[in-house]
Each structure stands twice: as C-alpha cells, then as structure tokens.
Write a protein that holds these residues in place. Structure first.
Motif, PDB file in Angstrom:
ATOM      1  N   ARG A 128       0.815  -1.217   0.000  1.00  0.00           N
ATOM      2  CA  ARG A 128       0.000   0.000   0.000  1.00  0.00           C
ATOM      3  C   ARG A 128       0.848   1.265   0.000  1.00  0.00           C
ATOM      4  N   VAL A 140      -5.008   2.792  -2.213  1.00  0.00           N
ATOM      5  CA  VAL A 140      -6.176   2.493  -1.377  1.00  0.00           C
ATOM      6  C   VAL A 140      -7.227   1.682  -2.119  1.00  0.00           C
ATOM      7  N   ARG A 141      -6.936   1.232  -3.322  1.00  0.00           N
ATOM      8  CA  ARG A 141      -7.911   0.458  -4.069  1.00  0.00           C
ATOM      9  C   ARG A 141      -8.289  -0.815  -3.296  1.00  0.00           C
ATOM     10  N   LEU A 143      -9.865  -0.986  -0.421  1.00  0.00           N
ATOM     11  CA  LEU A 143     -10.090  -0.762   0.998  1.00  0.00           C
ATOM     12  C   LEU A 143     -11.537  -0.320   1.243  1.00  0.00           C
ATOM     13  N   HIS A 147     -11.722   3.023   5.715  1.00  0.00           N
ATOM     14  CA  HIS A 147     -10.260   2.937   5.689  1.00  0.00           C
ATOM     15  C   HIS A 147      -9.685   3.942   4.689  1.00  0.00           C
ATOM     16  N   VAL A 148     -10.355   4.104   3.551  1.00  0.00           N
ATOM     17  CA  VAL A 148      -9.905   5.087   2.563  1.00  0.00           C
ATOM     18  C   VAL A 148      -9.952   6.492   3.157  1.00  0.00           C
ATOM     19  N   THR A 151      -7.189   6.939   5.685  1.00  0.00           N
ATOM     20  CA  THR A 151      -5.887   7.070   5.028  1.00  0.00           C
ATOM     21  C   THR A 151      -5.738   8.441   4.377  1.00  0.00           C
ATOM     22  N   GLU A 152      -6.811   8.926   3.747  1.00  0.00           N
ATOM     23  CA  GLU A 152      -6.741  10.240   3.113  1.00  0.00           C
ATOM     24  C   GLU A 152      -6.481  11.325   4.155  1.00  0.00           C
ATOM     25  N   GLY A 175      -5.497   6.235  -5.409  1.00  0.00           N
ATOM     26  CA  GLY A 175      -4.692   6.674  -4.286  1.00  0.00           C
ATOM     27  C   GLY A 175      -4.144   8.070  -4.441  1.00  0.00           C
TER      28      GLY A 175
END
Length: 265
Positions: A128, A140-141, A143, A147-148, A151-152, A175
């Motif tokens: 990742r 992030v594909r 997820l 979770h996306v 992460t962002e 991503g």
C-alpha cells in the motif's frame, strides 16, 4: 468511442500511417493496457496486449510505455521486452537495448520522501505504501470507505507538515502520491517529440489517469490524445475509448494501417 472535439479526424491519422508515415505510439499501463487490481503487482496486461504491441513495433512504429510505475516494477508484470519505457512519471528512461537513465530528485525532496515513507510504513503495508524514484505512492484500491477516508486524512495531514514542503501531493486512480517536482509524463512526451524532430510522425498517446493529462498537454496539436475511461470526465483528450475492447480495436487498426503503408511502399 466518443469524439471529444468536433475537429478530430481519426481516420486521417490512420490514413497517414497507411500512406507510409512514421508512427509513434505512447501508452500508459495501468487502466490502459492492464485492468486495475487491488494489489498493483497483480496487474498483468490484457492477454492480447503483448502480441499487438510486439507486432506494432515489428512493423516500424516507435512504441513507448509511459507509466507512473518504477521501471523494475513494470518489467515484473509486463512481459514485452525491447520496448522503450519512461517510468516513474518521466524520471526513469529504459532504452530498448537495456540502457537506463535516471533523473534524480533534489536532495531535499529525496529526504522528505524517505521521512514520509518511514512514517506511513508504520500504518500501511508495503504493497500500500510504494516508494519509487522521486515519489511515494499510497494505494487504497479495495479498501473499505472508512479505511480510505482514514488514510486520506493521514496523507493530507502529512502533506501539511514542514517535512513535506519540497513535495507535491497529487491524486491518481486508486490513491495519492507524494512526488518530487521536476518530472511528469509530459517530460517524456516533450523529449520524444524533440527527438522525432520535424519529421511529422503520426503520434498517439493512450492514457486513463489524471497523470496522463500532463502528457496530453505536452502533446497538444502534434498528435492524437486518447483517454481510456468507461466514464466521461474533464480532459484534454481528443477521443475517449471505453476500456479494453476499444483499445484493442484501436491498436489493431493502427497495426493494419502501418502494414498497408509498408505494402504500398
């Protein structure tokens, strides 16, 4: 296939190839020649891609891969050898004979990428959080939406820290990427056009991502800009192809046209 500008004459490009004009074909990889996969290392090309590109190169077209992947990463999933590759958004160039040139980022940008990689590696798997020449990609594909979003938030928080100041934060399909300035896919296109000189080759660039817009901008009116996307979106492209089958048809038409030009000559 959608024509995005009223003045685009696709058949005129193929007619020039059939008349013997030199061809230059530039292709992005992920999303253009290979379906997206949750794990980038599993993104192999459509089954028909290697044969078609090898055949197009064999009849004299200059075939160039232009990708955001690192060169070694592309070589691991793409079986065609002997093609020119511009990787890492223009920072790596691999010639058909195997020679490699690298445009290194500025030291401050390199230090920033290393620092961010260390911080993100604590929360993301190696698949990742991808470190490559001049960039750090966060994938992030696949997820969950939660979770996306999480992460962002972390990526954007890091982008606002002083250590990220030498870098750009850019989105891509699947991503975000911290990238050192000074190279993009447009650099590859501009260099190739300069090398081709005044010969007026038939040039086409096929790409699917926001990062390919830099290549479209660099190509301008000197070639055919082809967006590969199932959905319309704002773009500098001239034509939109709806994924694999239409890309296959475009490449097959290119090959047939070049063969006609060789026979006519």
């Amino acid at each position: 296939m959608d024509f995005l500008r009223p003045d685009v004459d696709l058949e005129a490009h193929f007619a020039r190839l059939a008349g013997g004009a030199r061809g230059v074909l530039l292709c992005d990889y992920d999303g253009t020649l290979a379906p997206f996969r949750e794990v980038p290392a599993e993104a192999v090309p459509h089954p028909w891609v290697p044969h078609l590109l090898e055949a197009i190169a064999a009849v004299g077209t200059r075939v160039v891969m232009v990708t955001g992947r690192a060169a070694d990463d592309l070589a691991a999933v793409f079986p065609v050898r002997g093609l020119e590759v511009w990787a890492s958004h223009g920072r790596e160039r691999r010639f058909p004979d195997g020679r490699v040139s690298l445009l290194p980022p500025e030291p401050a940008a390199e230090e920033a990428l290393n620092a961010l990689h260390e911080r993100l590696a604590g929360t993301l798997s190696a698949a990742r959080c991808e470190r490559k020449p001049g960039a750090l990609a966060v994938h992030v594909r696949g997820l969950s939406p939660e979770h996306v979003a999480r992460t962002e938030r972390e990526v954007r928080r890091l982008a606002d820290t002083p250590e990220a100041a030498p870098l750009q934060l850019l989105p891509f399909n699947g991503g975000w990427e911290f990238r050192a300035p000074g190279a993009d896919k447009g650099l590859a296109v501009r260099t190739i056009l300069e090398e081709e000189g005044r010969g007026r080759p038939v040039v086409a660039y096929l790409g699917d991502d926001r990062t390919d817009e830099d290549a479209f901008a660099a190509l301008g009116p000197r070639g055919l800009k082809v967006l590969v996307s199932a959905e319309p979106r704002p773009t500098l492209a001239d034509v939109r192809l709806d994924g694999g089958d239409e890309v296959r048809g475009f490449l097959a038409h290119w090959l047939m046209s070049v063969k006609e030009g060789r026979h006519a000559g």
